[in-house]
Design an enzyme around this catalytic site. Structure first.
Site, PDB file in Angstrom:
ATOM      1  N   ARG A 230      32.404 -19.816 -42.295  1.00 29.43           N
ATOM      2  CA  ARG A 230      32.206 -21.274 -42.193  1.00 29.43           C
ATOM      3  C   ARG A 230      31.283 -21.649 -41.026  1.00 29.43           C
ATOM      4  O   ARG A 230      31.712 -22.220 -40.030  1.00 29.43           O
ATOM      5  CB  ARG A 230      33.536 -22.000 -42.048  1.00 29.43           C
TER       6      ARG A 230
ATOM      7  N   ASP B  60      17.983 -11.379 -40.186  1.00 20.15           N
ATOM      8  CA  ASP B  60      17.803 -10.127 -39.443  1.00 20.15           C
ATOM      9  C   ASP B  60      19.135  -9.390 -39.486  1.00 20.15           C
ATOM     10  O   ASP B  60      20.076  -9.740 -38.777  1.00 20.15           O
ATOM     11  CB  ASP B  60      17.398 -10.447 -38.005  1.00 20.15           C
TER      12      ASP B  60
END
Length: 415
Positions: A202, A271
């Site tokens: 979340r 990444d």
């Protein structure tokens, strides 16, 4: 009659201009036109007690206030604080290392400006508690605010509208859920240049109408950004964010979207290699399609005061410098930012605030002299050519519509 009509038109034009006046220079997004306590009473927080005159709890207990801080340090609250509407809370006025509100949650109301404060929950607050709650309100902006150690979520936003979170640090949620934020049904929400860090999931759960711009999400656990995945339709513009995996991250930087999540995305990077370098790859349609989102060719949201959008790499640099109460970062935020700068090699999703290291003492300092107690220190009044013995000049407006005390707040951040 013609003269009267001209006067009325001029007044209406001025009123309209002030209605869209940014809460402060640099405010942007849907909540950026909040006026807070502009023109109201100036209240001084003078001590670190939980209740009584001069406390933070008392300061936010009545509407139409501009709140300044004559003290610095950690304010430990035993019970949740419920703030009144139409407040400006100027955390940047605190001397020393500023203010931490610790131990329980704070809920906010409509038309509020909150800047440069740290809100930290604790393992001692109720199991279902969130550190910051902004439910059922309109027109609020959080700027350079740190929100941490929430037990259910760090942040809860439900059925609200015209909301901005900018340059905030939302991280280190704790047991039992360790979640970043639940946005449950709000519309016209802007989240930009925020750091979401060390949350299990979340970051946020965007069950909302939201523009999500130039954020950095680091070291999520199960999921990074989460969709609404419900029967209701939700619209998310996801623009130029950077998702950076940390030691505990899965590859699910996008998760739990469904066909009712209507997503426009562009310029986002992920990444995932945890190699200590910022060398992510472009997020593509299949990243969202695999999470079953419905893709849109154009953004849905158009805030009246637009965010100045950067590319994702520049946003990472900006977030490192600015996220949270960064005027003077304390030890907790400094530690958290060091995790982010490690680019995958350090960071942890803690179970308790004590496991995270707990609170760190703040450097103290004395407040500047303010003879007339109007919230503007004497030396600033002299610089601004005001009367340090006249408290009424704090609320006088300039041609833009800002009061003198707001000018002080804004110029304080330039020095």
């Amino acid at each position: 009659m013609e003269i009267k009509a001209v006067v009325i038109t001029a007044v209406l034009l001025c009123t309209k201009a002030w209605a869209q006046l940014p809460a402060f220079p640099g405010a942007s997004g849907f909540g950026a036109a909040a006026s807070g306590g502009r023109g109201g009473e100036v209240y001084h927080v003078t001590n670190l007690q939980d209740s009584g005159y001069g406390t933070f709890r008392d300061a936010v207990s009545k509407p139409d206030r501009t709140i300044v801080f004559d003290t610095c340090g950690i304010i430990t609250i035993n019970d949740k604080i419920k703030a009144s509407p139409r407040l400006t809370i100027a955390g940047q006025t605190a001397p020393g290392d500023g203010i931490v509100i610790y131990g329980n949650g704070v809920s906010f109301a409509s038309n509020t400006i909150v800047r440069y404060l740290r809100f930290r929950g604790s393992s001692s607050m109720p199991r279902g508690a969130c550190t910051v709650v902004a439910d059922d309100l309109e027109d609020i902006i959080f700027d350079h605010v740190s929100i941490q150690w929430g037990r259910w979520d760090n942040l809860h936003l439900k059925n609200s509208s015209r909301v901005t979170f900018q340059h905030c640090l939302i991280g280190e949620s704790i047991d039992p859920q360790r979640f970043g934020a639940l946005f449950e049904g709000p519309t016209n929400v802007t989240v930009h240049h925020c750091l979401w860090i060390d949350n299990q999931s979340r970051n946020p759960k965007a069950k909302a109408g939201i523009e999500y711009i130039n954020n950095v999400v680091y070291n999520w656990g199960v999921n990074g950004l989460v969709g609404g995945h419900s029967a209701e339709n939700h619209y998310q513009d996801v623009i130029n964010n950077y998702f950076i995996a940390g030691p505990q991250s899965t590859d699910k930087f996008i998760g739990m979207f469904s066909g009712t999540d209507h997503v426009y995305h562009t310029g986002n990077f992920a990444d995932l290699n945890k190699n200590g370098k910022l060398d992510g790859r472009l997020v593509i349609d299949t990243d969202f399609v695999s999470a079953t989102a419905t893709l849109l060719p154009q953004p849905t949201h158009k805030a009246p005061i637009k965010v100045k959008v950067q590319d994702a790499s520049s946003a990472y640099t900006e977030v490192c410098k600015q996220a949270g109460a960064s005027l003077r970062r304390d030890g907790v935020d400094t530690r958290i930012i060091s995790y982010l700068k490690s680019l995958g090699t350090t960071g942890e999703i803690f179970r308790t605030d004590s496991a995270a290291g707990g609170l760190v003492p703040l450097k103290t300092a004395a407040a500047l002299a303010d003879t007339d107690k109007d919230g503007i220190p004497d030396k600033w009044e002299r610089v601004m050519k005001l009367n340090e013995k006249d408290p009424t000049d704090a609320n006088k407006k300039n041609a833009e519509g800002y009061t003198n005390i707001e000018r002080y707040f804004n110029e304080l951040l330039l020095n």
